[in-house]
Design a protein around this motif. Sequence first.
Motif, PDB file in Angstrom:
ATOM      1  N   TRP A   1       0.843  -1.191   0.000  1.00 32.55           N
ATOM      2  CA  TRP A   1       0.000   0.000   0.000  1.00 32.55           C
ATOM      3  C   TRP A   1       0.884   1.248   0.000  1.00 32.55           C
ATOM      4  CZ3 TRP A   1      -5.220   0.054   2.931  1.00 32.55           C
ATOM      5  CH2 TRP A   1      -5.913  -1.131   2.681  1.00 32.55           C
ATOM      6  N   THR A   2       0.417   2.301  -0.643  1.00 36.28           N
ATOM      7  CA  THR A   2       1.146   3.565  -0.661  1.00 36.28           C
ATOM      8  C   THR A   2       0.934   4.304   0.666  1.00 36.28           C
ATOM      9  OG1 THR A   2      -0.707   4.843  -1.535  1.00 36.28           O
ATOM     10  CG2 THR A   2       0.767   3.781  -3.155  1.00 36.28           C
ATOM     11  N   ASP A   3       1.760   5.316   0.925  1.00 37.60           N
ATOM     12  CA  ASP A   3       1.588   6.129   2.126  1.00 37.60           C
ATOM     13  C   ASP A   3       0.210   6.790   2.127  1.00 37.60           C
ATOM     14  OD1 ASP A   3       4.082   5.465   3.107  1.00 37.60           O
ATOM     15  OD2 ASP A   3       5.049   7.294   2.363  1.00 37.60           O
ATOM     16  N   GLU A   4      -0.245   7.224   0.955  1.00 36.04           N
ATOM     17  CA  GLU A   4      -1.568   7.853   0.864  1.00 36.04           C
ATOM     18  C   GLU A   4      -2.673   6.858   1.238  1.00 36.04           C
ATOM     19  OE1 GLU A   4      -4.520  10.062  -2.325  1.00 36.04           O
ATOM     20  OE2 GLU A   4      -2.446   9.688  -2.884  1.00 36.04           O
ATOM     21  N   GLU A   5      -2.584   5.636   0.720  1.00 38.45           N
ATOM     22  CA  GLU A   5      -3.580   4.611   1.056  1.00 38.45           C
ATOM     23  C   GLU A   5      -3.550   4.284   2.544  1.00 38.45           C
ATOM     24  OE1 GLU A   5      -3.834   2.040  -3.074  1.00 38.45           O
ATOM     25  OE2 GLU A   5      -2.069   1.796  -1.800  1.00 38.45           O
TER      26      GLU A   5
ATOM     27  N   GLY B   1      -2.677   6.249   4.906  1.00 36.87           N
ATOM     28  CA  GLY B   1      -3.194   7.396   5.647  1.00 36.87           C
ATOM     29  C   GLY B   1      -4.698   7.562   5.529  1.00 36.87           C
ATOM     30  N   THR B   2      -5.274   6.970   4.496  1.00 35.28           N
ATOM     31  CA  THR B   2      -6.712   7.102   4.243  1.00 35.28           C
ATOM     32  C   THR B   2      -7.526   6.045   4.962  1.00 35.28           C
ATOM     33  OG1 THR B   2      -6.279   8.030   2.071  1.00 35.28           O
ATOM     34  CG2 THR B   2      -8.450   7.093   2.411  1.00 35.28           C
TER      35      THR B   2
END
Length: 88
Positions: free
Chosen positions: A45-49, A51-52
Motif C-alpha cells: 500500500w502507498t503512504d496515501e492509502e 493514511g486514508t
Amino acid sequence: MDELMRRRVYGADHEDPDPGPRPGRAYRELCAGPLDGLLLDVTGWTDEELGTGAMLVTEIGAYGPGGRAGYGPRAGDPERWDWQGDSP
C-alpha cells in the motif's frame, strides 16, 4: 510479536488451517466494530492509502451481506486502525 502471529488475517479462508499473518508482510490491527481483532494485510500500500484507511466488505456489519466497515489509522498509533462506521 507472538500474539500478532496467532491472529487471523481479514479475508483468510475460514477453512485455511493457518489463517494468520505471513512473514515478510505488513499488517494493521483492526480495532472495534465488526472486524475487531483481525489483521489487514497492507503490503504494497502507498503512504496515501495507509493514511486514508479502507472500506472493508463484511457480512456482520450493520448492513449485513455486502455491507462495508470503514477503518482508518489511529492518531498517534498508525499500526492500529479504528472502526469509523458501517455503510451499505
